[in-house]
Scaffold this active site. Structure first.
Site, PDB file in Angstrom:
ATOM      1  N   TYR A   1     -43.849 -74.142  61.070  1.00 37.52           N
ATOM      2  CA  TYR A   1     -43.714 -75.415  61.754  1.00 37.52           C
ATOM      3  C   TYR A   1     -43.471 -75.088  63.223  1.00 37.52           C
ATOM      4  CZ  TYR A   1     -42.962 -78.031  57.375  1.00 37.52           C
ATOM      5  OH  TYR A   1     -43.098 -78.615  56.147  1.00 37.52           O
TER       6      TYR A   1
ATOM      7  N   ASP B   1     -49.564 -81.565  58.094  1.00 41.23           N
ATOM      8  CA  ASP B   1     -49.537 -82.856  57.404  1.00 41.23           C
ATOM      9  C   ASP B   1     -48.189 -83.551  57.450  1.00 41.23           C
ATOM     10  OD1 ASP B   1     -48.224 -81.123  55.751  1.00 41.23           O
ATOM     11  OD2 ASP B   1     -49.656 -81.252  54.101  1.00 41.23           O
TER      12      ASP B   1
ATOM     13  N   HIS C   1     -48.975 -82.878  51.572  1.00 37.51           N
ATOM     14  CA  HIS C   1     -47.566 -82.476  51.593  1.00 37.51           C
ATOM     15  C   HIS C   1     -46.852 -82.895  50.311  1.00 37.51           C
ATOM     16  CE1 HIS C   1     -44.891 -80.532  54.540  1.00 37.51           C
ATOM     17  NE2 HIS C   1     -43.899 -81.145  53.905  1.00 37.51           N
TER      18      HIS C   1
END
Length: 435
Positions: free
Chosen positions: A255, A284, A378
């Site tokens: 991330y 996502d 996700h």
């Protein structure tokens, strides 16, 4: 000689001017750390003068204390005779996992479990499918841990459709085919796997068991499959890889943080770990999904800014569960034009984009030279009513079949049966898919 401190004395230090907490039976003066805490001082002050072990442990990797607190913060040991019995017995389990040594016990000492639940692990031979595993997990985990793992966005439509979509796809069995010898081995970006599946980068495994992602790595080694390490793992990448097989392959899921320097530092660490062969960039979940079950289970611990495997975090809002807290500090500003060139500047690993949900974005991933994509919503945990991965796979086959020749395509979410795996493979999922 280590100073022995009465719990009542600790309780008196519960202000901004003098803030002490108990962690794993040890007393720390965190007054100087209040202004530096990524989540702000208020969350620590809620735990001031108290034993914070149960709230702190499941969401911080072993070793975080040693690397985060200023020198001289340790004051002494708390006198065990002055700790309430309920707190003492609960923390005895947690103290075994507080060091940088990763526990490998098979006994379930779930740090989040309550005393009212039956935590006796079932005989694995009696668990015949994923539904069996889920029902036992709900029984053995605390409500808070179960809520984090089970929750999904809004009304759970996407989560449920992820599985239902596979039920709606029917086989067309052919006959007179010799199936005496079947080879389930495959490769992902050239790396061998014994089965056409991989371990997805799910976060916070230590909520369920103290061995966390390190235990998963050991299982992946025994079965010969590839593990994707979550950016929000409850252990550091180095701890997860400790003792891994020389030729064992891992991927790391990233991330990107608002403070880009933290992501760059993380990439530098990942580049130095030779067993990590693939970089997975998650797209996502640009903002946290509204996971109502997780939010209803929140408490002080869920409001603590998580310090996951990468040591990055940000201020967590006062509302929301563990899932929302984990996204504190994550950048919502990624773009095709800027992010991929930046990423390639900081790593030479092949890049896989996770979270592709339309054939148009699959085409762009091929155009930008990505090594692979993971079709994913996700797990239905980010945007409810987003399409299941298998629908996006079918969409690609209709509108841009050439993309399958440009990059490797994987899917995740909703797969609960071996027949689901076969369906995904038959429909062109790059010979790859995950649970």
């Amino acid at each position: 000689m280590v100073r022995l401190i009465d719990a009542k004395e600790v309780a008196r230090h519960n202000t901004r001017e003098s803030c002490w907490v108990i962690l794993y039976g040890k007393v720390y003066d965190v007054t100087r750390f209040l202004s530096d805490h990524p989540g702000g001082s208020s969350i620590i002050l809620k735990l001031a003068g108290r034993d914070a072990t149960a709230e702190y442990d499941p969401v911080h990797p072993p070793g975080t204390l040693e690397t985060s607190l200023p020198a001289g913060s340790f004051i002494g040991d708390v006198n065990p005779d002055t700790i309430p019995e309920a707190t003492k017995s609960h923390n005895n389990m947690l103290m075994a996992t507080s060091s940088t040594t990763i526990p490998t016990t098979t006994t379930n000492t779930n740090a989040m479990a309550t005393t009212t639940k039956d935590k006796t692990p079932p005989d694995l031979d009696t668990l015949l499918n994923f539904e069996d595993f889920e029902s036992h997990a709900e029984r053995m985990l605390s409500h808070k841990a179960w809520a984090y793992y089970f929750s999904a966005a809004d009304d759970l439509h996407s989560k449920q459709l992820n599985t239902a979509a596979y039920r709606a796809i029917l086989f067309r069995p052919r006959v007179f085919i010799d199936v005496t010898l079947c080879d389930t081995s495959r490769t992902i970006l050239g790396h061998a796997s014994s089965l056409p599946l991989f371990v997805c980068p799910a976060a916070m495994a230590r909520l369920a068991h103290p061995s966390g992602e390190h235990g998963i790595a050991q299982a992946a080694a025994r079965t010969g499959i590839i593990q994707m390490i979550s950016n929000n793992a409850s252990l550091s990448p180095e701890q997860i890889l400790e003792g891994c097989l020389p030729d064992q392959t891992f991927a790391f899921q990233l991330y990107v943080q608002k403070d880009i320097s933290k992501s760059e530092a993380m990439l530098q660490r990942i580049n130095s770990l030779r067993n990590i062969k693939i970089l997975v960039l998650t797209l996502d979940a640009p903002t946290p999904g509204k996971r109502e079950l997780d939010e209803r289970a929140k408490n002080i611990g869920s409001e603590l800014p998580l310090v996951p495997s990468v040591g990055i975090s940000g201020p967590a809002k006062s509302s929301g569960g563990i899932g929302k807290a984990m996204f504190a500090g994550t950048s919502p500003s990624l773009t095709w034009r800027d992010t991929l060139p930046w990423l390639r500047k900081h790593t030479s690993l092949p890049i896989v984009l996770k979270g592709i949900q339309t054939h148009e974005d699959a085409m762009l991933a091929a155009e930008y030279g990505c090594a692979g994509i993971i079709l994913s919503n996700h797990g239905g945990r980010a945007l409810d009513t987003a399409p299941p991965a298998i629908h996006t796979l079918l969409e690609m086959r209709r509108f841009c079949p050439y993309v399958f020749d440009k990059l490797e395509v994987y899917v995740d979410g909703g797969i609960k049966r071996g027949s689901d795996v076969v369906k995904a493979v038959c429909l062109g999922a790059g010979q790859w898919e995950s649970r």
